[in-house]
Write an enzyme that holds these catalytic residues in place. Structure first.
Site, PDB file in Angstrom:
ATOM      1  CB  THR A 147     -51.140  23.447 -35.592  1.00 19.13           C
ATOM      2  OG1 THR A 147     -50.825  23.419 -33.838  1.00 19.13           O
ATOM      3  CG2 THR A 147     -50.366  23.383 -35.956  1.00 19.13           C
TER       4      THR A 147
ATOM      5  CE  LYS B  37     -37.686  26.571 -29.159  1.00 20.07           C
ATOM      6  NZ  LYS B  37     -39.122  26.166 -28.642  1.00 20.07           N
TER       7      LYS B  37
ATOM      8  CD  GLN C  87     -39.048  22.498 -34.449  1.00 28.66           C
ATOM      9  OE1 GLN C  87     -37.917  22.399 -35.120  1.00 28.66           O
ATOM     10  NE2 GLN C  87     -39.475  22.891 -35.285  1.00 28.66           N
TER      11      GLN C  87
ATOM     12  CG  ASP D 143     -44.770  24.501 -28.554  1.00 27.91           C
ATOM     13  OD1 ASP D 143     -44.400  25.433 -29.001  1.00 27.91           O
ATOM     14  OD2 ASP D 143     -45.521  23.943 -28.102  1.00 27.91           O
TER      15      ASP D 143
ATOM     16  N   GLY E 173     -42.943  27.812 -33.966  1.00 29.95           N
ATOM     17  CA  GLY E 173     -43.722  28.504 -33.747  1.00 29.95           C
ATOM     18  C   GLY E 173     -43.915  29.335 -32.511  1.00 29.95           C
ATOM     19  CG  HIS E 174     -39.622  30.190 -31.990  1.00 35.60           C
ATOM     20  ND1 HIS E 174     -38.602  30.288 -32.113  1.00 35.60           N
ATOM     21  CD2 HIS E 174     -40.331  28.850 -31.720  1.00 35.60           C
ATOM     22  CE1 HIS E 174     -37.932  28.979 -32.215  1.00 35.60           C
ATOM     23  NE2 HIS E 174     -38.880  28.197 -32.365  1.00 35.60           N
TER      24      HIS E 174
HETATM   25  P1  GDP Z   1     -40.843  29.166 -28.380  1.00 38.60           P
HETATM   26  O1  GDP Z   1     -41.343  27.692 -29.954  1.00 38.60           O
HETATM   27  O2  GDP Z   1     -40.273  27.564 -27.674  1.00 38.60           O
HETATM   28  O3  GDP Z   1     -40.640  30.285 -28.791  1.00 38.60           O
HETATM   29  O4  GDP Z   1     -42.674  28.948 -26.938  1.00 38.60           O
HETATM   30  P2  GDP Z   1     -44.220  29.759 -27.849  1.00 38.60           P
HETATM   31  O5  GDP Z   1     -44.220  31.079 -28.531  1.00 38.60           O
HETATM   32  O6  GDP Z   1     -45.008  28.347 -28.801  1.00 38.60           O
HETATM   33  O7  GDP Z   1     -44.539  29.442 -26.937  1.00 38.60           O
HETATM   34  C1  GDP Z   1     -44.643  30.079 -25.621  1.00 38.60           C
HETATM   35  C2  GDP Z   1     -45.939  31.159 -25.173  1.00 38.60           C
HETATM   36  O8  GDP Z   1     -46.094  31.147 -23.823  1.00 38.60           O
HETATM   37  C3  GDP Z   1     -46.034  32.131 -25.857  1.00 38.60           C
HETATM   38  O9  GDP Z   1     -47.307  32.199 -26.432  1.00 38.60           O
HETATM   39  C4  GDP Z   1     -45.310  32.802 -25.043  1.00 38.60           C
HETATM   40  O10 GDP Z   1     -45.692  34.532 -25.641  1.00 38.60           O
HETATM   41  C5  GDP Z   1     -45.959  33.227 -23.824  1.00 38.60           C
HETATM   42  N1  GDP Z   1     -44.022  32.850 -22.531  1.00 38.60           N
HETATM   43  C6  GDP Z   1     -43.205  33.031 -23.331  1.00 38.60           C
HETATM   44  N2  GDP Z   1     -42.517  33.014 -21.928  1.00 38.60           N
HETATM   45  C7  GDP Z   1     -43.752  33.279 -20.811  1.00 38.60           C
HETATM   46  C8  GDP Z   1     -44.016  33.357 -19.491  1.00 38.60           C
HETATM   47  O11 GDP Z   1     -43.236  33.524 -18.666  1.00 38.60           O
HETATM   48  N3  GDP Z   1     -45.120  33.297 -18.986  1.00 38.60           N
HETATM   49  C9  GDP Z   1     -46.076  33.353 -19.562  1.00 38.60           C
HETATM   50  N4  GDP Z   1     -47.740  33.218 -19.051  1.00 38.60           N
HETATM   51  N5  GDP Z   1     -45.946  33.366 -21.069  1.00 38.60           N
HETATM   52  C10 GDP Z   1     -44.985  33.343 -21.500  1.00 38.60           C
HETATM   53  P1  IMO Z   2     -41.679  25.269 -31.413  1.00 39.26           P
HETATM   54  O1  IMO Z   2     -39.544  25.330 -31.816  1.00 39.26           O
HETATM   55  C1  IMO Z   2     -44.054  21.881 -30.263  1.00 39.26           C
HETATM   56  C2  IMO Z   2     -44.121  18.405 -32.893  1.00 39.26           C
HETATM   57  C3  IMO Z   2     -45.318  17.848 -33.195  1.00 39.26           C
HETATM   58  C4  IMO Z   2     -45.128  16.697 -33.678  1.00 39.26           C
HETATM   59  C5  IMO Z   2     -43.501  16.582 -33.795  1.00 39.26           C
HETATM   60  C6  IMO Z   2     -43.490  16.044 -35.432  1.00 39.26           C
HETATM   61  O2  IMO Z   2     -42.904  26.540 -31.509  1.00 39.26           O
HETATM   62  O3  IMO Z   2     -40.849  24.294 -30.439  1.00 39.26           O
HETATM   63  P2  IMO Z   2     -43.451  18.075 -37.425  1.00 39.26           P
HETATM   64  O4  IMO Z   2     -44.808  18.583 -37.942  1.00 39.26           O
HETATM   65  O5  IMO Z   2     -42.106  18.521 -37.557  1.00 39.26           O
HETATM   66  O6  IMO Z   2     -42.675  16.618 -38.287  1.00 39.26           O
HETATM   67  O7  IMO Z   2     -44.454  17.124 -35.951  1.00 39.26           O
HETATM   68  O8  IMO Z   2     -43.259  17.707 -33.160  1.00 39.26           O
HETATM   69  N1  IMO Z   2     -43.512  19.897 -33.471  1.00 39.26           N
HETATM   70  C7  IMO Z   2     -43.169  20.811 -31.722  1.00 39.26           C
HETATM   71  N2  IMO Z   2     -44.377  20.895 -30.639  1.00 39.26           N
HETATM   72  N3  IMO Z   2     -43.175  23.388 -30.815  1.00 39.26           N
HETATM   73  C8  IMO Z   2     -42.464  23.116 -31.717  1.00 39.26           C
HETATM   74  O9  IMO Z   2     -41.852  23.800 -32.748  1.00 39.26           O
HETATM   75  C9  IMO Z   2     -43.203  22.071 -33.056  1.00 39.26           C
HETATM   76  N4  IMO Z   2     -42.473  21.184 -34.173  1.00 39.26           N
HETATM   77  C10 IMO Z   2     -43.136  20.358 -33.978  1.00 39.26           C
HETATM   78  O10 IMO Z   2     -46.289  18.912 -32.672  1.00 39.26           O
HETATM   79  O11 IMO Z   2     -45.370  15.642 -31.879  1.00 39.26           O
HETATM   80 MG    MG Z   3     -43.564  27.166 -30.832  1.00 34.75          MG
END
Ligand code: GDP
Ligand code: IMO
Ligand code: MG
Length: 442
Positions: free
Chosen positions: A300, A16, A223, A13, A40-41
């Site tokens: 989730t 990416k 991840q 998270d 979840g991206h």
């Molecule tokens: P990923 O799994 O690595 O792609 O990250 P996620 O999308 O799960 O979580 C990142 C969250 O932060 C998302 O809701 C993005 O829209 C948000 N986000 C990304 N870059 C920034 C930033 O520079 N500032 C803020 N406030 N939110 C951001």
């Molecule tokens: P993105 O790509 C953050 C975590 C789960 C748990 C562990 C194992 O959005 O960064 P799993 O369901 O993979 O067997 O769970 O990994 N986890 C993540 N945490 N971002 C993710 O993906 C994750 N995918 C799995 O919360 O701790």
């Molecule tokens: Mg994510």
């Protein structure tokens, strides 16, 4: 041309999705190489939010080929839902391709993931309960069903009948749950196969052909480094290899194809699920970071645990992934803080510890050693150049780069594409210039 891997440098998270989308404007191909719908991206474009689980974050560009590679695990129901959702929003999936050798998540995988987490009680991992671990376990046990099997109706009928009956024993005898109906599962998956068949390709061939044509390929990790099965904070990890090395295995390319590795890290740290987290803030500041950063899981909806930036983890990510540069995201979330702490090392029982311990019991004992730096207490959301940043924010970034010994190529200050400072184009910019520009050791 350059082939670049984008990885998460923390516990997932990191942003990416945003960084991959941003870099995808220079990419011809974007490939996911591991993970499944646990990912979840989030990508925000012109106020519209896209939440992607399996489809690469390059899909929003009409001419970019998007590949779901061999090392991923595919839940057809979620993937079809994602395709439909994008098409409804007017985003074409004509350039989407799915590897024929990726493994398929089945209903029994989800059931077993949920039931085993429940059974573990206080020893649970805190998984996303999406069946990821059991799908990869079947792959290793060599009883998995691959996309190539899914799209072969006669083979699938035979394989699934056997597999469902086999898994029913576990579901029933070990977890005391009602068994699955093999016929119902077969019919459902035959229908999924019809929907997905047009997308199926030999993904390694496709990626390597693109490389031969000197196209730009972006490998999008899911991840993060600390969730890596081999190099993460085991057992609180996922079941695949998110690290840069995983890109070659999962996409079916040789290491000689890779030009650069970019690590994405938040300006602080978050973690979802169980496991030690030395810089975790359980006080008001942790809550403030969570609220300002909207730290709720994309998949989730769980509240993410928040803490200060941890440079021990950062340096570990640099080492394990061979990072060339960093994208620091969510700097804006720190905007209101009077002072900011950065973990520069650990202590275990009063003794300094400079490296990430491999034992989770040892890791749980790590006490962070902090350096406190002043905050900037003004908005950075509209900064578009390094010079626009308040001095304290710039000093904070420099401090992180010094601690990690790699330059920062991108700074993100908000979720949308334009809320970004490109210090140096990480795809085309020469590596040495990047390092020199920040006065960092080469
Ligand atoms: P990923 O799994 O690595 O792609 O990250 P996620 O999308 O799960 O979580 C990142 C969250 O932060 C998302 O809701 C993005 O829209 C948000 N986000 C990304 N870059 C920034 C930033 O520079 N500032 C803020 N406030 N939110 C951001
Ligand atoms: P993105 O790509 C953050 C975590 C789960 C748990 C562990 C194992 O959005 O960064 P799993 O369901 O993979 O067997 O769970 O990994 N986890 C993540 N945490 N971002 C993710 O993906 C994750 N995918 C799995 O919360 O701790
Ligand atoms: Mg994510």
């Amino acid at each position: 041309m350059a082939n670049v891997i984008v990885i998460g440098a923390q516990w997932g998270d990191e942003g990416k999705g945003k960084i991959t989308d941003l870099l995808s404007r220079s990419a011809d191909v974007v490939a996911r190489y591991q993970g499944g719908v646990n990912a979840g991206h989030t990508v925000v474009v012109q106020g519209q939010t896209f939440k992607l689980h399996l489809i690469p974050s390059g899909i929003l560009y009409p001419n970019t080929e998007c590949i779901i590679g061999s090392g991923t695990v595919i839940d057809p129901q979620v993937l079809i839902g994602e395709i439909d959702q994008l098409e409804e929003l007017g985003i074409s999936t004509k350039n989407l391709h799915i590897s024929q050798t990726a493994h398929v998540t089945m209903p029994y995988h989800r059931l077993i993931d949920q039931a085993s987490e429940d059974k573990r009680g206080k020893h649970k991992i805190g998984t996303t309960k999406r069946g990821i671990g059991p799908t990869y376990a079947d792959k290793s046990e060599r009883v998995g069903i691959r996309v190539i099997d899914l799209i072969d109706p006669d083979g699938l009928k035979q394989q699934l009948k056997w597999a469902v009956e086999y898994k029913n024993e576990i579901i029933h005898k070990l977890y005391n749950l009602p068994p699955l109906d093999p016929q119902e599962v077969i019919e459902r998956y035959l229908a999924y196969a019809d929907r997905l068949r047009p997308y199926v390709v030999d993904s390694s061939l496709k990626i390597n052909e693109a490389a031969r044509q000197r196209k730009n390929i972006l490998f999008e990790g899911a991840q993060g480094t600390l969730l890596d099965l081999d190099h993460g904070t085991y057992p609180y990890v996922t079941s695949s290899n998110p690290i840069a090395g995983g890109a070659c295995v999962g996409a079916g390319v040789g290491p000689t194809l890779i030009d650069r590795v970019i690590g994405v890290a938040k300006a602080y740290t978050t973690r979802v699920g169980e496991g030690p987290f030395p810089t975790e803030l359980t006080d008001g500041i942790g809550k403030e970071l969570g609220d300002r950063g909207a730290e709720f899981g994309t998949t989730t909806g769980r509240r993410r645990r928040c803490g200060w930036f941890d440079a021990v983890i950062g340096r570990y990510a640099v080492r394990i992934n061979g990072l060339d540069c960093l994208a620091i995201t969510k700097l804006d979330v720190l905007d209101e803080l009077e002072e900011i702490k950065v973990c520069v090392g650990y202590e275990i029982d009063g003794e300094p510890c400079h490296h990430l311990p491999s034992s989770s019991r040892q890791f749980a004992k790590c006490q962070p050693v902090y350096k406190t730096v002043p905050g900037w207490q003004q908005s950075t959301a509209d900064c578009r150049k390094l010079e626009d940043l308040p001095k304290q924010a710039l000093d904070y970034l420099k401090f992180l780069a010094e601690l990690m010994e790699v330059p920062i190529a991108i700074v993100s200050l908000g979720a949308s594409r334009d809320q970004t400072i490109i210090v140096e184009d990480p795809i085309h910019g020469p590596k040495r210039a990047l390092l020199d520009a920040q006065g960092l050791p080469v």
